[in-house]
Design a protein around this motif. Structure first.
Motif, PDB file in Angstrom:
ATOM      1  N   GLU A 250       5.324  10.444  -6.458  1.00 34.59           N
ATOM      2  CA  GLU A 250       4.520  10.153  -5.269  1.00 34.59           C
ATOM      3  C   GLU A 250       5.401   9.834  -4.057  1.00 34.59           C
ATOM      4  OE1 GLU A 250       4.408   6.444  -7.971  1.00 34.59           O
ATOM      5  OE2 GLU A 250       4.351   8.650  -8.171  1.00 34.59           O
ATOM      6  N   ASP A 532      -2.722  15.585   2.724  1.00 35.51           N
ATOM      7  CA  ASP A 532      -2.055  14.379   3.209  1.00 35.51           C
ATOM      8  C   ASP A 532      -0.608  14.617   3.633  1.00 35.51           C
ATOM      9  OD1 ASP A 532      -1.532  14.815   0.422  1.00 35.51           O
ATOM     10  OD2 ASP A 532      -0.690  12.802   0.315  1.00 35.51           O
ATOM     11  N   GLN A 553      -5.881   7.746  11.024  1.00 36.29           N
ATOM     12  CA  GLN A 553      -6.396   6.617  10.266  1.00 36.29           C
ATOM     13  C   GLN A 553      -7.693   6.980   9.549  1.00 36.29           C
ATOM     14  OE1 GLN A 553      -5.130   3.767   9.436  1.00 36.29           O
ATOM     15  NE2 GLN A 553      -6.971   3.065   8.381  1.00 36.29           N
ATOM     16  N   HIS A 556      -6.859   9.137   6.623  1.00 38.36           N
ATOM     17  CA  HIS A 556      -6.239   8.326   5.585  1.00 38.36           C
ATOM     18  C   HIS A 556      -7.300   7.544   4.801  1.00 38.36           C
ATOM     19  CE1 HIS A 556      -3.169   5.987   3.557  1.00 38.36           C
ATOM     20  NE2 HIS A 556      -3.728   4.868   3.965  1.00 38.36           N
ATOM     21  N   GLU A 557      -8.299   7.041   5.470  1.00 37.19           N
ATOM     22  CA  GLU A 557      -9.356   6.288   4.797  1.00 37.19           C
ATOM     23  C   GLU A 557     -10.111   7.171   3.809  1.00 37.19           C
ATOM     24  OE1 GLU A 557     -11.583   4.937   8.108  1.00 37.19           O
ATOM     25  OE2 GLU A 557     -10.198   3.287   8.603  1.00 37.19           O
ATOM     26  N   GLU A 560      -7.819   7.952   0.825  1.00 41.57           N
ATOM     27  CA  GLU A 560      -7.732   6.785  -0.061  1.00 41.57           C
ATOM     28  C   GLU A 560      -8.989   6.646  -0.913  1.00 41.57           C
ATOM     29  OE1 GLU A 560      -6.794   3.272   2.229  1.00 41.57           O
ATOM     30  OE2 GLU A 560      -4.771   3.312   1.391  1.00 41.57           O
ATOM     31  N   GLN A 561     -10.147   6.943  -0.325  1.00 41.66           N
ATOM     32  CA  GLN A 561     -11.393   6.859  -1.080  1.00 41.66           C
ATOM     33  C   GLN A 561     -11.381   7.858  -2.240  1.00 41.66           C
ATOM     34  OE1 GLN A 561     -14.874   7.636   1.299  1.00 41.66           O
ATOM     35  NE2 GLN A 561     -16.307   7.217  -0.385  1.00 41.66           N
ATOM     36  N   GLY A 563      -8.663   9.014  -3.633  1.00 46.00           N
ATOM     37  CA  GLY A 563      -7.648   8.510  -4.547  1.00 46.00           C
ATOM     38  C   GLY A 563      -8.188   7.431  -5.472  1.00 46.00           C
ATOM     39  N   ARG A 564      -9.036   6.572  -4.954  1.00 43.16           N
ATOM     40  CA  ARG A 564      -9.609   5.512  -5.798  1.00 43.16           C
ATOM     41  C   ARG A 564     -10.466   6.105  -6.912  1.00 43.16           C
ATOM     42  NH1 ARG A 564      -9.896   2.811  -0.762  1.00 43.16           N
ATOM     43  NH2 ARG A 564     -12.058   3.467  -0.420  1.00 43.16           N
ATOM     44  N   GLU A 580      -1.812   9.075  -6.432  1.00 48.19           N
ATOM     45  CA  GLU A 580      -0.933   9.351  -5.293  1.00 48.19           C
ATOM     46  C   GLU A 580      -0.195  10.662  -5.478  1.00 48.19           C
ATOM     47  OE1 GLU A 580       1.393   6.034  -3.605  1.00 48.19           O
ATOM     48  OE2 GLU A 580       0.482   4.819  -5.166  1.00 48.19           O
ATOM     49  N   MET A 583      -2.553  13.604  -5.020  1.00 50.25           N
ATOM     50  CA  MET A 583      -3.427  13.519  -3.852  1.00 50.25           C
ATOM     51  C   MET A 583      -3.579  14.858  -3.132  1.00 50.25           C
ATOM     52  SD  MET A 583      -5.403  11.704  -1.925  1.00 50.25           S
ATOM     53  CE  MET A 583      -5.046   9.974  -2.228  1.00 50.25           C
TER      54      MET A 583
END
Length: 688
Positions: A250, A532, A553, A556-557, A560-561, A563-564, A580, A583
């Motif tokens: 990663e 990404d 930003q 990225h949000e 990340e969602q 990724g979770r 990661e 991704m």
């Protein structure tokens, strides 16, 4: 390093990067016959859907992958018996392509490189000569290692073809100016796939490490090297220390950390032990002034190890890696030892492929563009190219439309994104201009020499590119490759002829199927320009931040969602998906399917709503065809390897982890709250 890349290309038929994951090895005939697998796996109707592969006892909203592929998976598992193996729709297509390539390799008449193809293949098939020679072809190279007396000698040996290095080096387009090339340097030196194999705790990893020590010992003993057990321990200790300094996947894929421009003087200050001015001169790269350095701290640590580790250990390390690189081309004892460790221990493969298949893979990997010229003429009709190029146009239009209307992207970033999309190039089928192999000499009685000469040939091509402008017409895969790719440094997607055939594509397939299958692949590769890491490059392939802070930003949000979600997936107990590291591919899968669905609906708007076929609407066929692209049965050992090493998520999550974020899938299959894959609308990730 150039030779190591060549060997990898010869042994792995489909690329590790791009849309297609590396194809799992096919099961042995004793476990399941090819005819049985084909009948079940390729039982497609006229639209391109395999109705027999479905498990209708599974509700689509509970496990869409099992619904789409469960009957086929159960058939493969039962037919395989107790032995562990793996199989997939892409493995089947690889087998079909290998059969096509075999006919070319065994009868390449009509191509200028026919003699080289024949010599390489027949030399590999001449096992009597290979057995008679034994370890003799390697002895001159052992003697070269024995003459090393100091660090200067060691560095000189690193620069010579065939010998391993504790760093990687190659020539790529310059991210700062993609019209020219630059020398790129990165971490290397370990043989097991990732640092986890050396460092991670647990019985599985203890087993890998014990097997590796045994393998090193075995190869050294087969080669007649004295003190093999002690040398194996020292080699493992050296590689463990290298692994401790290596960056995890990663971090390596983060271009903000791994693309560091340095002058030669700066690199010399970072890792002076490598004597970079002299090492680059020995590598015929002495006139470069700027380099691209990847994992800086790992290279720095490798330099320190040159002084801290005894010279005899480095010499043993060179010897072992040389034997390992050539073991598949040596007598049966070496070949079996290499198979047992690399394929059986690390990937769970039960037995080697037939000798002819391995010979075809070697000839195809080493002389692929010569093979590809013949392949294109025999196996790629003009209609296939026309349909795929039309689909690419529709996907480009669909993506542009989505970029224009997404609400989280502001106007300045949107304008740059549209400009990048407009600038991207698409290559379909095979290269118009191919490599000229006329100066390459091969001898069927000298397999080790053949591999060395192939290394020299490719190294010379690499060095020549360093002094030439970037040629956007050069391909990074052959026409017969079962795979696809996006090159961030040239902003181009590539779809070879090998992947553009049944069961993944056919010009007569139902549009819903072609868009759900190859359309999703096209969208996936397009999306890599905006994932990404790909989003950090502009339309000409230059590393440049063209995003406003606010748009970056918001992107990225959303990433990340996603990724979770993927971080919760655990295909084997103790082996959770690395969200990661995967991704970029997860974003590619989601964005690719979103774009493909939009393009399909544009097609429907032009041609009318399709009929219901086999009880399935057009939208249902679209999503079902996507899921059946990833029909796979994967044994635990290979699954562990995929989780640890592959930048793609395991196939089941490329299905279930993606469709659950798409509103159209919910509508198509009436997915409701309470279904296992159901996500409330506000939790569904929508990037493009």
């Amino acid at each position: 390093m150039i030779l190591r890349l060549l060997l990898a290309a010869a042994l792995i038929f489909s690329p590790a990067s791009g849309f297609a994951s590396p194809a799992p090895p096919a099961p042995a005939p004793a476990q399941i016959t090819r005819e049985q697998a084909v009948a079940m796996l390729l039982g497609f109707n006229e639209t391109g859907i395999n109705l027999a592969a479905r498990d209708l006892s599974v509700r689509p909203g509970n496990d869409f992958n099992l619904y789409a592929n469960g009957a086929w998976m159960r058939f493969i598992r039962v037919s395989g018996g107790a032995q562990e193996f793996s199989y997939s729709i892409q493995a089947q297509l690889n087998e079909d392509v290998e059969a096509q390539v075999r006919a070319i390799v065994e009868n390449p008449a009509g191509d200028p490189a026919a003699q080289q193809i024949s010599e390489l293949y027949r030399g590999f098939m001449d096992t009597a000569t290979i057995e008679r020679l034994g370890v003799t072809p390697l002895r001159p190279y052992f003697d070269r290692i024995a003459r090393i007396r100091n660090r200067a000698d060691l560095l000189k040996t690193f620069s010579e073809n065939g010998y391993n290095m504790p760093f990687s080096i190659g020539v790529i387009p310059d991210p700062g100016n993609p019209t020219r090339h630059i020398v790129a340097i990165g971490q290397a030196g370990t043989l097991m796939p990732t640092r986890d194999y050396y460092l991670r705790e647990g019985p599985e990893f203890d087993r890998y490490r014990a097997a590796y020590r045994s393998y090193v010992t075995q190869l050294l003993q087969l080669a007649g090297i004295d003190g093999a057990p002690a040398k194996a321990e020292a080699i493992f200790g050296l590689e463990r220390r290298l692994a401790e300094a290596h960056w995890p996947p990663e971090r390596s894929r983060d271009v903000s950390q791994s693309m560091n421009r340095m002058t030669v003087a700066e690199l010399q200050r970072l890792a002076p032990e490598f004597d970079w001015p002299n090492t680059l001169r020995l590598l015929q790269m002495g006139d470069v002034d700027t380099l691209l350095v990847g994992e800086t701290t790992a290279i720095q640590a490798a330099g320190r190890l040159l002084d801290e580790v005894p010279l005899d250990t480095w010499k043993a390390w060179l010897t072992f890696h040389f034997i390992d690189a050539f073991a598949p081309y040596m007598s049966s004892q070496f070949d079996r030892a290499a198979f047992t460790f690399h394929n059986q221990v690390l990937n769970g493969m039960n037995q080697p492929h037939e000798r002819w298949r391995r010979g075809v893979q070697l000839a195809d990997g080493a002389l692929g563009e010569a093979v590809g010229r013949i392949y294109m003429a025999r196996h790629f009709p003009n209609e296939s190219k026309r349909v795929v190029e039309e689909m690419i146009g529709n996907l480009r239009g669909a993506f542009a439309e989505r970029l224009r209307r997404i609400d989280w992207m502001d106007a300045p970033t949107r304008a740059e994104a549209l400009a990048k999309l407009e600038a991207f190039g698409a290559r379909v089928g095979g290269p118009e201009r191919t490599i000229d192999y006329a100066r390459l000499r091969l001898d069927r009685a000298d397999m080790v020499g053949n591999i060395m000469r192939l290394g020299d040939f490719n190294f010379a091509r690499e060095i020549a590119r360093l002094r030439e402008p970037v040629d956007r017409n050069l391909w990074d895969m052959t026409a017969q490759t079962v795979g696809a790719s996006y090159n961030v440094l040239t902003n181009q997607i590539t779809f070879p002829a090998g992947i553009l055939q049944r069961p993944l594509f056919h010009p007569t397939y139902d549009a819903a199927v072609n868009y759900g299958r190859i359309g999703a692949a096209i969208g996936h590769e397009l999306g890599h320009g905006f994932d990404d890491q790909g989003r950090r490059f502009d339309g000409v392939g230059r590393l440049r931040d063209w995003w406003t802070p606010a748009a970056a930003q918001r992107f990225h949000e959303r990433a990340e969602q996603l990724g979770r979600q993927f971080a919760t997936y655990e295909p084997v107990p103790g082996f959770r998906v690395n969200a990661e590291a995967t991704m970029g591919e997860n974003i590619g899968d989601l964005g690719g399917l979103e774009i493909a669905y939009e393009a399909y609906r544009r097609h429907v708007a032009q041609h009318g709503e399709p009929a219901v076929v086999g009880g399935l609407t057009g939208d249902q066929r679209f999503f079902l065809s996507y899921a059946q692209t990833w029909a796979s049965y994967i044994g635990n050992t290979l699954m562990q390897s995929i989780v640890l090493t592959d930048e793609h998520a395991p196939p089941a999550y490329r299905v279930n982890g993606i469709v659950r974020n798409m509103d159209a899938w919910y509508r198509a299959f009436d997915v409701k709250p309470g279904d296992a894959l159901y996500l409330p609308p506000e939790q569904r990730v929508r990037i493009w």
